[in-house]
Design a protein around this motif. Structure first.
Motif, PDB file in Angstrom:
ATOM      1  N   LEU A 187       0.833  -1.199   0.000  1.00  0.00           N
ATOM      2  CA  LEU A 187       0.000   0.000   0.000  1.00  0.00           C
ATOM      3  C   LEU A 187       0.871   1.254   0.000  1.00  0.00           C
ATOM      4  N   MET A 188       1.934   1.259   0.783  1.00  0.00           N
ATOM      5  CA  MET A 188       2.831   2.411   0.840  1.00  0.00           C
ATOM      6  C   MET A 188       3.482   2.684  -0.518  1.00  0.00           C
ATOM      7  N   ARG A 189       3.904   1.622  -1.184  1.00  0.00           N
ATOM      8  CA  ARG A 189       4.525   1.795  -2.514  1.00  0.00           C
ATOM      9  C   ARG A 189       3.554   2.469  -3.469  1.00  0.00           C
ATOM     10  N   LEU A 190       2.297   2.059  -3.433  1.00  0.00           N
ATOM     11  CA  LEU A 190       1.303   2.667  -4.324  1.00  0.00           C
ATOM     12  C   LEU A 190       1.027   4.115  -3.919  1.00  0.00           C
ATOM     13  N   ILE A 191       0.877   4.361  -2.641  1.00  0.00           N
ATOM     14  CA  ILE A 191       0.631   5.724  -2.172  1.00  0.00           C
ATOM     15  C   ILE A 191       1.736   6.659  -2.647  1.00  0.00           C
ATOM     16  N   GLU A 192       2.975   6.202  -2.577  1.00  0.00           N
ATOM     17  CA  GLU A 192       4.125   7.030  -2.960  1.00  0.00           C
ATOM     18  C   GLU A 192       4.116   7.450  -4.427  1.00  0.00           C
ATOM     19  N   THR A 193       3.300   6.802  -5.243  1.00  0.00           N
ATOM     20  CA  THR A 193       3.256   7.136  -6.667  1.00  0.00           C
ATOM     21  C   THR A 193       2.181   8.167  -6.998  1.00  0.00           C
TER      22      THR A 193
ATOM     23  N   VAL B 284      -3.594   7.730 -10.598  1.00  0.00           N
ATOM     24  CA  VAL B 284      -3.186   8.352 -11.855  1.00  0.00           C
ATOM     25  C   VAL B 284      -1.917   7.644 -12.313  1.00  0.00           C
ATOM     26  N   GLU B 285      -2.011   7.000 -13.469  1.00  0.00           N
ATOM     27  CA  GLU B 285      -0.851   6.292 -13.992  1.00  0.00           C
ATOM     28  C   GLU B 285       0.222   7.305 -14.367  1.00  0.00           C
ATOM     29  N   ASN B 286       1.454   7.013 -13.979  1.00  0.00           N
ATOM     30  CA  ASN B 286       2.593   7.905 -14.240  1.00  0.00           C
ATOM     31  C   ASN B 286       2.330   9.318 -13.722  1.00  0.00           C
ATOM     32  N   GLU B 287       1.791   9.412 -12.517  1.00  0.00           N
ATOM     33  CA  GLU B 287       1.501  10.701 -11.877  1.00  0.00           C
ATOM     34  C   GLU B 287       2.734  11.604 -11.962  1.00  0.00           C
ATOM     35  N   PRO B 288       2.591  12.793 -12.577  1.00  0.00           N
ATOM     36  CA  PRO B 288       3.755  13.668 -12.733  1.00  0.00           C
ATOM     37  C   PRO B 288       4.183  14.370 -11.440  1.00  0.00           C
TER      38      PRO B 288
END
Length: 186
Positions: free
Chosen positions: A19-25, A163-167
């Motif tokens: 979950l943390m890895r996803l949040i960080e993106t 958001v995929e590839n969140e800028p």
């Protein structure tokens, strides 16, 4: 009966790390809106069931949303979260499900300012859901299983709005025992 834990899960649990890895993106706005939406849908009803008529956790979420819309200032929102929502939690030592639900709503509301509070939704939200569904007399393994399952649902909900590839991903200092960013394969 052992005293119930205030939170379920740990910062080094595989489901929390995922979950943390996803949040960080994700951006701060995506994280905060996901937290508030999840808390309103899955956790707030637990609080409302146990504390009908007490709208302090809902008011904290509403205040955070108002901040996003420019209708409230940061100090006012922080006051509502700290002095209303968290106060509600402090009053509920005899009701672990409602107490954890209030804490989860407070943490979800605080994500508008600090995305690291999103873990509070995971830890307290899992506790609220577990205590509400199975009570307080189950062995620790049951609560751990519920926490893992609930965090998987949280992660799925975040993936649905991610958001995929969140800028502009949020810069998060987790403040827990792990590095700021989880290495690939962890």
């Amino acid at each position: 009966m052992p005293k119930p834990r205030k939170m379920l899960g740990s910062a080094d649990a595989p489901y929390i790390l995922s979950l943390m890895r996803l949040i960080e993106t994700q951006s701060k706005a995506t994280i905060a809106n996901w937290c508030m939406d999840y808390a309103e849908t899955h956790v707030l009803p637990i609080y409302e069931k146990h504390c009908p008529g007490d709208d302090r956790p809902q008011q904290a979420i509403a205040a955070a949303r108002d901040w996003f819309e420019g209708r409230k200032k940061l100090p006012e929102v922080r006051q509502i979260i700290l002095h209303e929502c968290h106060a509600a939690a402090r009053e509920l030592d005899g009701n672990p499900a409602a107490q954890a639900a209030a804490r989860a709503c407070g943490q979800a509301s605080a994500c508008f300012h600090m995305p690291a509070h999103s873990l509070g939704l995971a830890f307290y939200g899992a506790a609220a859901i577990a205590y509400d569904h199975v009570g307080l007399d189950e062995p620790p393994e049951v609560y751990d299983q519920i926490a893992a399952g609930e965090c998987a649902k949280m992660e799925a909900a975040l993936r649905a709005v991610a958001v995929e590839n969140e800028p502009n991903p949020a810069k998060i200092n987790w403040g827990c025992s792990r590095e700021r960013s989880v290495p690939d394969g962890a």
